[in-house]
Design a protein around this motif. Structure first.
Motif, PDB file in Angstrom:
ATOM      1  N   GLY A 174      18.034  -3.932 -10.614  1.00 17.99           N
ATOM      2  CA  GLY A 174      17.106  -2.997 -11.239  1.00 17.99           C
ATOM      3  C   GLY A 174      15.713  -3.073 -10.649  1.00 17.99           C
ATOM      4  O   GLY A 174      15.152  -4.155 -10.521  1.00 17.99           O
ATOM      5  N   MET A 175      15.185  -1.929 -10.252  1.00 19.74           N
ATOM      6  CA  MET A 175      13.818  -1.900  -9.743  1.00 19.74           C
ATOM      7  C   MET A 175      13.245  -0.501  -9.889  1.00 19.74           C
ATOM      8  O   MET A 175      13.986   0.470  -9.967  1.00 19.74           O
ATOM      9  N   THR A 176      11.940  -0.421  -9.913  1.00 16.91           N
ATOM     10  CA  THR A 176      11.228   0.845  -9.896  1.00 16.91           C
ATOM     11  C   THR A 176      10.490   0.927  -8.571  1.00 16.91           C
ATOM     12  O   THR A 176       9.872  -0.040  -8.143  1.00 16.91           O
ATOM     13  N   VAL A 177      10.567   2.079  -7.915  1.00 24.67           N
ATOM     14  CA  VAL A 177       9.945   2.269  -6.610  1.00 24.67           C
ATOM     15  C   VAL A 177       8.942   3.417  -6.712  1.00 24.67           C
ATOM     16  O   VAL A 177       9.273   4.482  -7.224  1.00 24.67           O
ATOM     17  N   SER A 178       7.728   3.177  -6.217  1.00 23.70           N
ATOM     18  CA  SER A 178       6.682   4.199  -6.232  1.00 23.70           C
ATOM     19  C   SER A 178       6.057   4.324  -4.849  1.00 23.70           C
ATOM     20  O   SER A 178       5.877   3.320  -4.162  1.00 23.70           O
ATOM     21  N   ASP A 179       5.730   5.558  -4.474  1.00 21.34           N
ATOM     22  CA  ASP A 179       4.939   5.782  -3.263  1.00 21.34           C
ATOM     23  C   ASP A 179       3.478   5.588  -3.640  1.00 21.34           C
ATOM     24  O   ASP A 179       2.987   6.219  -4.583  1.00 21.34           O
ATOM     25  N   VAL A 180       2.803   4.715  -2.924  1.00 24.91           N
ATOM     26  CA  VAL A 180       1.393   4.445  -3.204  1.00 24.91           C
ATOM     27  C   VAL A 180       0.609   4.481  -1.896  1.00 24.91           C
ATOM     28  O   VAL A 180       1.194   4.510  -0.814  1.00 24.91           O
ATOM     29  N   LYS A 181      -0.697   4.473  -1.999  1.00 16.11           N
ATOM     30  CA  LYS A 181      -1.568   4.396  -0.825  1.00 16.11           C
ATOM     31  C   LYS A 181      -2.594   3.320  -1.073  1.00 16.11           C
ATOM     32  O   LYS A 181      -3.020   3.111  -2.208  1.00 16.11           O
ATOM     33  N   GLY A 182      -3.000   2.645  -0.007  1.00 18.92           N
ATOM     34  CA  GLY A 182      -4.019   1.620  -0.163  1.00 18.92           C
ATOM     35  C   GLY A 182      -4.318   0.955   1.154  1.00 18.92           C
ATOM     36  O   GLY A 182      -3.784   1.333   2.198  1.00 18.92           O
ATOM     37  N   TYR A 183      -5.191  -0.036   1.099  1.00 17.20           N
ATOM     38  CA  TYR A 183      -5.487  -0.830   2.282  1.00 17.20           C
ATOM     39  C   TYR A 183      -5.999  -2.191   1.840  1.00 17.20           C
ATOM     40  O   TYR A 183      -6.478  -2.369   0.729  1.00 17.20           O
ATOM     41  N   GLY A 184      -5.855  -3.145   2.721  1.00 19.50           N
ATOM     42  CA  GLY A 184      -6.354  -4.496   2.485  1.00 19.50           C
ATOM     43  C   GLY A 184      -7.245  -4.885   3.634  1.00 19.50           C
ATOM     44  O   GLY A 184      -8.166  -4.168   3.996  1.00 19.50           O
ATOM     45  N   ARG A 185      -6.904  -5.973   4.282  1.00 21.07           N
ATOM     46  CA  ARG A 185      -7.707  -6.455   5.415  1.00 21.07           C
ATOM     47  C   ARG A 185      -7.688  -5.501   6.589  1.00 21.07           C
ATOM     48  O   ARG A 185      -8.607  -5.468   7.392  1.00 21.07           O
ATOM     49  N   GLN A 186      -6.619  -4.704   6.696  1.00 19.46           N
ATOM     50  CA  GLN A 186      -6.514  -3.815   7.854  1.00 19.46           C
ATOM     51  C   GLN A 186      -7.536  -2.679   7.810  1.00 19.46           C
ATOM     52  O   GLN A 186      -7.818  -2.045   8.820  1.00 19.46           O
ATOM     53  N   GLN A 187      -8.100  -2.379   6.648  1.00 24.72           N
ATOM     54  CA  GLN A 187      -9.164  -1.390   6.485  1.00 24.72           C
ATOM     55  C   GLN A 187      -8.817  -0.011   7.035  1.00 24.72           C
ATOM     56  O   GLN A 187      -9.681   0.703   7.513  1.00 24.72           O
ATOM     57  N   GLY A 188      -7.559   0.382   6.996  1.00 26.99           N
ATOM     58  CA  GLY A 188      -7.174   1.689   7.516  1.00 26.99           C
ATOM     59  C   GLY A 188      -7.236   1.698   9.035  1.00 26.99           C
ATOM     60  O   GLY A 188      -7.259   0.664   9.679  1.00 26.99           O
ATOM     61  N   HIS A 189      -7.247   2.885   9.625  1.00 24.64           N
ATOM     62  CA  HIS A 189      -7.306   3.005  11.074  1.00 24.64           C
ATOM     63  C   HIS A 189      -7.822   4.381  11.464  1.00 24.64           C
ATOM     64  O   HIS A 189      -7.916   5.277  10.640  1.00 24.64           O
ATOM     65  N   SER A 190      -8.170   4.559  12.743  1.00 23.38           N
ATOM     66  CA  SER A 190      -8.637   5.847  13.251  1.00 23.38           C
ATOM     67  C   SER A 190      -7.494   6.566  13.948  1.00 23.38           C
ATOM     68  O   SER A 190      -6.654   5.939  14.577  1.00 23.38           O
ATOM     69  N   GLU A 191      -7.465   7.879  13.822  1.00 23.81           N
ATOM     70  CA  GLU A 191      -6.464   8.692  14.498  1.00 23.81           C
ATOM     71  C   GLU A 191      -7.152   9.854  15.188  1.00 23.81           C
ATOM     72  O   GLU A 191      -8.227  10.288  14.787  1.00 23.81           O
ATOM     73  N   LEU A 192      -6.506  10.365  16.214  1.00 24.56           N
ATOM     74  CA  LEU A 192      -7.011  11.501  16.959  1.00 24.56           C
ATOM     75  C   LEU A 192      -6.141  12.711  16.620  1.00 24.56           C
ATOM     76  O   LEU A 192      -4.919  12.649  16.742  1.00 24.56           O
ATOM     77  N   TYR A 193      -6.743  13.788  16.135  1.00 22.31           N
ATOM     78  CA  TYR A 193      -6.004  14.990  15.783  1.00 22.31           C
ATOM     79  C   TYR A 193      -6.720  16.190  16.382  1.00 22.31           C
ATOM     80  O   TYR A 193      -7.870  16.454  16.054  1.00 22.31           O
ATOM     81  N   ARG A 194      -6.054  16.877  17.284  1.00 26.47           N
ATOM     82  CA  ARG A 194      -6.610  18.053  17.961  1.00 26.47           C
ATOM     83  C   ARG A 194      -7.994  17.774  18.557  1.00 26.47           C
ATOM     84  O   ARG A 194      -8.921  18.569  18.410  1.00 26.47           O
ATOM     85  N   GLY A 195      -8.104  16.605  19.173  1.00 26.92           N
ATOM     86  CA  GLY A 195      -9.338  16.252  19.846  1.00 26.92           C
ATOM     87  C   GLY A 195     -10.418  15.660  18.963  1.00 26.92           C
ATOM     88  O   GLY A 195     -11.447  15.229  19.448  1.00 26.92           O
ATOM     89  N   ALA A 196     -10.205  15.637  17.674  1.00 27.54           N
ATOM     90  CA  ALA A 196     -11.210  15.084  16.761  1.00 27.54           C
ATOM     91  C   ALA A 196     -10.701  13.755  16.199  1.00 27.54           C
ATOM     92  O   ALA A 196      -9.546  13.651  15.796  1.00 27.54           O
TER      93      ALA A 196
END
Length: 112
Positions: free
Chosen positions: A27-49
């Protein structure tokens, strides 16, 4: 009884679920969540920006287990969710005072 909350990478969900099922923990409950810890997110390039992604997609698992299953459950989650890279996640353990199965009225460990 203890509540185990695990924050893991989304692509590790099936590995963790299968490993827990093999150990008889079903038995378990699964949820989609968002967050960050030490990694502090990241940068991405989208259409040159370039833009910063602060919150990364994660999966939150919630399980209620008997006291004698806690260490084994943590070990299984840790082994099956680990990639060895930053952002593998965290496991939190807290006490549960009471559990009631709504359908039958069973309580505590009988209701798990």
């Amino acid at each position: 009884m203890k509540k185990i909350e695990a924050i893991i990478k989304p692509f590790k969900l099936e590995d963790v679920k299968d490993a827990l099922s093999e150990a008889g923990i079903t038995g378990m409950t699964v949820s989609d969540v968002k967050g960050y810890g030490r990694q502090q997110g990241h940068s991405e390039l989208y259409r040159g920006a370039e833009y910063v992604v602060d919150f990364l997609p994660k999966i939150k698992l919630e399980l209620i287990v008997a006291e004698d299953q806690v260490d084994n459950t943590i070990s299984i989650i840790t082994e099956s969710a680990k990639t060895g890279k930053i952002g593998d996640g965290k496991i939190f353990v807290s006490s549960i005072e009471k559990v009631v199965r709504i359908r039958t009225g069973e309580e505590d460990e009988e209701a798990i």
